[in-house]
Design a protein around this motif. Structure first.
Motif, PDB file in Angstrom:
ATOM      1  N   ILE A 164      56.421  84.713  87.767  1.00 45.87           N
ATOM      2  CA  ILE A 164      55.783  86.018  87.555  1.00 45.87           C
ATOM      3  C   ILE A 164      56.745  87.154  87.887  1.00 45.87           C
ATOM      4  CG2 ILE A 164      53.931  87.544  88.361  1.00 45.87           C
ATOM      5  CD1 ILE A 164      52.270  84.968  88.845  1.00 45.87           C
ATOM      6  N   THR A 165      57.473  87.023  88.978  1.00 49.44           N
ATOM      7  CA  THR A 165      58.418  88.070  89.388  1.00 49.44           C
ATOM      8  C   THR A 165      59.518  88.251  88.341  1.00 49.44           C
ATOM      9  OG1 THR A 165      57.997  87.583  91.721  1.00 49.44           O
ATOM     10  CG2 THR A 165      59.997  88.819  91.201  1.00 49.44           C
ATOM     11  N   SER A 166      60.026  87.139  87.815  1.00 52.59           N
ATOM     12  CA  SER A 166      61.102  87.236  86.824  1.00 52.59           C
ATOM     13  C   SER A 166      60.599  87.799  85.499  1.00 52.59           C
ATOM     14  CB  SER A 166      61.720  85.852  86.594  1.00 52.59           C
ATOM     15  OG  SER A 166      60.777  84.968  85.990  1.00 52.59           O
ATOM     16  N   LEU A 167      59.285  87.699  85.261  1.00 49.91           N
ATOM     17  CA  LEU A 167      58.719  88.148  83.994  1.00 49.91           C
ATOM     18  C   LEU A 167      58.151  89.560  84.078  1.00 49.91           C
ATOM     19  CD1 LEU A 167      58.396  86.581  81.267  1.00 49.91           C
ATOM     20  CD2 LEU A 167      56.032  86.120  81.918  1.00 49.91           C
ATOM     21  N   GLU A 168      58.161  90.164  85.254  1.00 48.72           N
ATOM     22  CA  GLU A 168      57.490  91.444  85.459  1.00 48.72           C
ATOM     23  C   GLU A 168      58.013  92.542  84.541  1.00 48.72           C
ATOM     24  OE1 GLU A 168      56.298  94.510  89.101  1.00 48.72           O
ATOM     25  OE2 GLU A 168      57.408  92.657  89.511  1.00 48.72           O
ATOM     26  N   THR A 169      59.323  92.654  84.393  1.00 46.85           N
ATOM     27  CA  THR A 169      59.890  93.706  83.543  1.00 46.85           C
ATOM     28  C   THR A 169      59.431  93.553  82.099  1.00 46.85           C
ATOM     29  OG1 THR A 169      61.841  93.836  84.955  1.00 46.85           O
ATOM     30  CG2 THR A 169      62.027  94.768  82.750  1.00 46.85           C
ATOM     31  N   LEU A 170      59.438  92.324  81.607  1.00 42.25           N
ATOM     32  CA  LEU A 170      59.001  92.076  80.234  1.00 42.25           C
ATOM     33  C   LEU A 170      57.513  92.364  80.075  1.00 42.25           C
ATOM     34  CD1 LEU A 170      59.910  91.129  77.461  1.00 42.25           C
ATOM     35  CD2 LEU A 170      59.454  88.770  78.169  1.00 42.25           C
ATOM     36  N   LEU A 171      56.712  92.024  81.081  1.00 40.39           N
ATOM     37  CA  LEU A 171      55.279  92.290  81.011  1.00 40.39           C
ATOM     38  C   LEU A 171      54.999  93.784  80.987  1.00 40.39           C
ATOM     39  CD1 LEU A 171      53.945  89.607  83.528  1.00 40.39           C
ATOM     40  CD2 LEU A 171      53.539  89.654  81.061  1.00 40.39           C
ATOM     41  N   LEU A 172      55.786  94.563  81.757  1.00 40.46           N
ATOM     42  CA  LEU A 172      55.620  96.019  81.752  1.00 40.46           C
ATOM     43  C   LEU A 172      55.865  96.595  80.365  1.00 40.46           C
ATOM     44  CD1 LEU A 172      57.310  96.960  85.145  1.00 40.46           C
ATOM     45  CD2 LEU A 172      54.927  97.404  84.515  1.00 40.46           C
ATOM     46  N   LYS A 173      56.887  96.095  79.691  1.00 37.00           N
ATOM     47  CA  LYS A 173      57.166  96.561  78.333  1.00 37.00           C
ATOM     48  C   LYS A 173      56.066  96.136  77.364  1.00 37.00           C
ATOM     49  CE  LYS A 173      62.218  96.561  78.913  1.00 37.00           C
ATOM     50  NZ  LYS A 173      63.500  95.943  78.472  1.00 37.00           N
ATOM     51  N   LEU A 174      55.515  94.942  77.592  1.00 38.23           N
ATOM     52  CA  LEU A 174      54.479  94.426  76.694  1.00 38.23           C
ATOM     53  C   LEU A 174      53.200  95.245  76.775  1.00 38.23           C
ATOM     54  CD1 LEU A 174      53.366  92.177  74.789  1.00 38.23           C
ATOM     55  CD2 LEU A 174      52.709  90.929  76.850  1.00 38.23           C
ATOM     56  N   VAL A 228      48.311 100.017  84.001  1.00 36.74           N
ATOM     57  CA  VAL A 228      48.909  99.759  85.311  1.00 36.74           C
ATOM     58  C   VAL A 228      48.973  98.254  85.531  1.00 36.74           C
ATOM     59  CG1 VAL A 228      48.670 100.073  87.802  1.00 36.74           C
ATOM     60  CG2 VAL A 228      48.021 101.925  86.234  1.00 36.74           C
ATOM     61  N   LEU A 229      50.154  97.753  85.815  1.00 30.42           N
ATOM     62  CA  LEU A 229      50.331  96.327  86.076  1.00 30.42           C
ATOM     63  C   LEU A 229      50.420  96.096  87.580  1.00 30.42           C
ATOM     64  CD1 LEU A 229      50.880  93.416  85.081  1.00 30.42           C
ATOM     65  CD2 LEU A 229      53.316  94.007  85.049  1.00 30.42           C
ATOM     66  N   ARG A 230      49.503  95.297  88.105  1.00 33.63           N
ATOM     67  CA  ARG A 230      49.492  94.966  89.533  1.00 33.63           C
ATOM     68  C   ARG A 230      49.828  93.489  89.702  1.00 33.63           C
ATOM     69  NH1 ARG A 230      43.850  96.602  91.926  1.00 33.63           N
ATOM     70  NH2 ARG A 230      44.803  95.580  93.731  1.00 33.63           N
ATOM     71  N   ILE A 231      50.830  93.203  90.484  1.00 35.52           N
ATOM     72  CA  ILE A 231      51.234  91.830  90.773  1.00 35.52           C
ATOM     73  C   ILE A 231      50.872  91.531  92.227  1.00 35.52           C
ATOM     74  CG2 ILE A 231      53.134  90.180  90.849  1.00 35.52           C
ATOM     75  CD1 ILE A 231      52.563  91.146  88.046  1.00 35.52           C
ATOM     76  N   GLU A 232      50.036  90.534  92.449  1.00 36.98           N
ATOM     77  CA  GLU A 232      49.595  90.183  93.801  1.00 36.98           C
ATOM     78  C   GLU A 232      49.916  88.699  94.044  1.00 36.98           C
ATOM     79  OE1 GLU A 232      45.472  91.137  93.946  1.00 36.98           O
ATOM     80  OE2 GLU A 232      45.783  93.301  93.687  1.00 36.98           O
ATOM     81  N   THR A 233      51.120  88.447  94.518  1.00 36.64           N
ATOM     82  CA  THR A 233      51.544  87.068  94.755  1.00 36.64           C
ATOM     83  C   THR A 233      51.282  86.685  96.208  1.00 36.64           C
ATOM     84  OG1 THR A 233      53.791  87.888  95.144  1.00 36.64           O
ATOM     85  CG2 THR A 233      53.292  87.069  92.946  1.00 36.64           C
ATOM     86  N   ALA A 234      50.695  85.516  96.389  1.00 32.26           N
ATOM     87  CA  ALA A 234      50.363  85.059  97.738  1.00 32.26           C
ATOM     88  C   ALA A 234      51.599  84.495  98.418  1.00 32.26           C
ATOM     89  CB  ALA A 234      49.273  83.996  97.663  1.00 32.26           C
ATOM     90  N   PRO A 235      51.820  84.835  99.667  1.00 31.74           N
ATOM     91  CA  PRO A 235      52.966  84.255 100.399  1.00 31.74           C
ATOM     92  C   PRO A 235      52.745  82.765 100.644  1.00 31.74           C
ATOM     93  CG  PRO A 235      51.562  85.530 101.879  1.00 31.74           C
ATOM     94  CD  PRO A 235      51.032  85.767 100.506  1.00 31.74           C
ATOM     95  N   GLY A 236      53.849  82.018 100.673  1.00 32.48           N
ATOM     96  CA  GLY A 236      53.745  80.584 100.937  1.00 32.48           C
ATOM     97  C   GLY A 236      53.051  79.815  99.840  1.00 32.48           C
ATOM     98  N   LEU A 237      53.186  80.275  98.597  1.00 31.91           N
ATOM     99  CA  LEU A 237      52.496  79.618  97.491  1.00 31.91           C
ATOM    100  C   LEU A 237      53.046  78.211  97.270  1.00 31.91           C
ATOM    101  CD1 LEU A 237      50.308  80.436  95.340  1.00 31.91           C
ATOM    102  CD2 LEU A 237      52.212  80.743  93.744  1.00 31.91           C
ATOM    103  N   ASN A 297      55.024  82.193  91.667  1.00 37.00           N
ATOM    104  CA  ASN A 297      55.458  83.517  92.131  1.00 37.00           C
ATOM    105  C   ASN A 297      56.814  83.886  91.538  1.00 37.00           C
ATOM    106  OD1 ASN A 297      53.169  83.796  93.616  1.00 37.00           O
ATOM    107  ND2 ASN A 297      54.137  83.537  95.626  1.00 37.00           N
ATOM    108  N   GLU A 298      57.728  82.923  91.508  1.00 32.89           N
ATOM    109  CA  GLU A 298      59.059  83.190  90.970  1.00 32.89           C
ATOM    110  C   GLU A 298      59.005  83.477  89.471  1.00 32.89           C
ATOM    111  OE1 GLU A 298      61.371  79.804  92.015  1.00 32.89           O
ATOM    112  OE2 GLU A 298      61.244  80.160  94.185  1.00 32.89           O
TER     113      GLU A 298
END
Length: 375
Positions: A221-231, A237-246, A218-219
């Motif tokens: 993916i979250t840190s990479l989200e901005t770069l993925l949006l540019k890519l 549409v980029l959807r990030i679905e991170t499960a809690p308590g991973l 999760n960490e």
């Protein structure tokens, strides 16, 4: 006809009918198989109950061709060979059966007895075996290709080391203003591109030097989200679905980022007119039955990373080759064919498994990655 308790002990369905095709008796196995009670079926035409529409008239014509008179020797004889076909249950669902029919001429009249075996479980077992064998062959091929790629990459690395060394020696012998330095710098840039390909081959062959540590997907993916949006660009549409308590896994965070970038890049190319890219995580306690459906993986606790796009999907004929190095469907010069091969190598070197979900009639492609949980 009185019910025969011996026939009721048989595992296969046994149905008896007269010359007109009307049912005169059936055993308990036939009741379970077709869903009709004996009292409901007796007196009704067999063809109308259990034979699909497209074969019904053929059955009636075959029955009509049977002579009414008994053979001169008075013996029973098989009127049909062992056949595999489809039958109908009371709810009109179809299922595969094995059928053999015998004619019995006796003092009480002429009857036909059908011996019917449900082939559903056998067909399912055959299909599961076929899929397992195909997946095993693919895994063995990937292992062999990986060993070959690793050997080639190491040998090529030795050649590149010499190229870099001699290029540096030549550069050191030139003045900083020497125009020939441009040519040597171009040689080094080409060698750097070759070295990048070599690193991808090493990743595929699981021989790349990694620095695994305890990480949370999760960490990453979250840190990479901005770069993925540019890519992927604005059309997707980029959807990030991170499960809690991973749960945490043991992996090289830089290599996990490479996996995400490669899969996102492939998804972008598959959706030139836009679409949706979904990256999801989940904890998964893989039961033995679930693990059996996925070749190679053992039951246990995993973190599942799923990357799904809504593009054109991957045609069935090429699905078996997508993780092979240098395999690509892109135009010449637009891909090295190492993107998914690198994903495969990194995941395997991290102790995980990667699968392409094959869901008929569902657009797009979906990759599932399983990484073992750190207990």
């Amino acid at each position: 006809m009185e019910r025969d308790s011996v026939l009721d002990c048989a595992f296969d369905a046994i149905v008896t009918m007269d010359l007109d095709g009307a049912i005169v008796d059936m055993n308990a196995a036939a009741e379970r198989m077709f869903g009709y009670l004996r009292e409901e079926a007796v007196g009704r035409e067999l063809a109308a109950l259990i034979i699909p529409d497209e074969f019904r008239e053929e059955h009636r014509r075959a029955l009509a061709r049977q002579p009414a008179a008994a053979p001169s020797d008075g013996e029973s004889r098989i009127i049909g060979r062992r056949l595999e076909l489809e039958a109908l249950r009371v709810d009109h669902s179809r299922f595969p059966i094995e059928l053999s029919v015998s004619r019995i001429d006796s003092a009480g009249g002429t009857f036909f007895t059908a011996w019917i075996r449900d082939l559903t479980e056998r067909r399912q077992a055959e299909e599961a075996l076929r899929l397992s064998e195909a997946q095993l062959r693919q895994a063995q091929k990937m292992e062999a290709v990986g060993r070959l790629a690793g050997g080639v990459a190491h040998d090529f690395n030795n050649v590149l080391t010499a190229i870099f060394g001699y290029a540096d020696l030549v550069l050191d012998s030139f003045d900083l203003t020497d125009p020939r330095r441009v040519d040597i710098e171009e040689i080094k840039r080409a060698a750097n591109r070759a070295a990048a390909l070599t690193r991808q081959l090493l990743a595929f062959s699981r021989k790349q030097v990694m620095q695994p540590r305890r990480v949370n997907l999760n960490e990453i993916i979250t840190s990479l989200e901005t770069l993925l949006l540019k890519l992927v660009g604005q059309e997707i549409v980029l959807r990030i679905e991170t499960a809690p308590g991973l749960w945490d896994v043991k992996a090289d965070p830089g290599q996990v980022e490479q996996v995400l970038m490669n899969l996102a890049s492939n998804a972008r190319d598959a959706m030139p007119d836009g679409g949706t890219l979904t990256i999801a995580t989940a904890n998964e306690d893989l039961a033995p039955d679930d693990a059996a459906a996925l070749v190679g993986i053992e039951p246990g606790r995993f973190v599942r990373l799923t990357v799904t796009d809504t593009g054109a999907g991957i045609p069935p004929p090429i699905r078996a080759h997508i993780f092979e190095p240098f395999f690509t469907t892109k135009e010449q010069g637009k891909g090295t064919g190492l993107g998914l091969a690198t994903v495969y190598g990194i995941v395997k070197q991290s102790g995980g498994w990667v699968y392409l979900d094959e869901t008929p009639d569902v657009p797009g492609a979906s990759f599932r990655i399983f990484l073992p949980r750190i207990e």
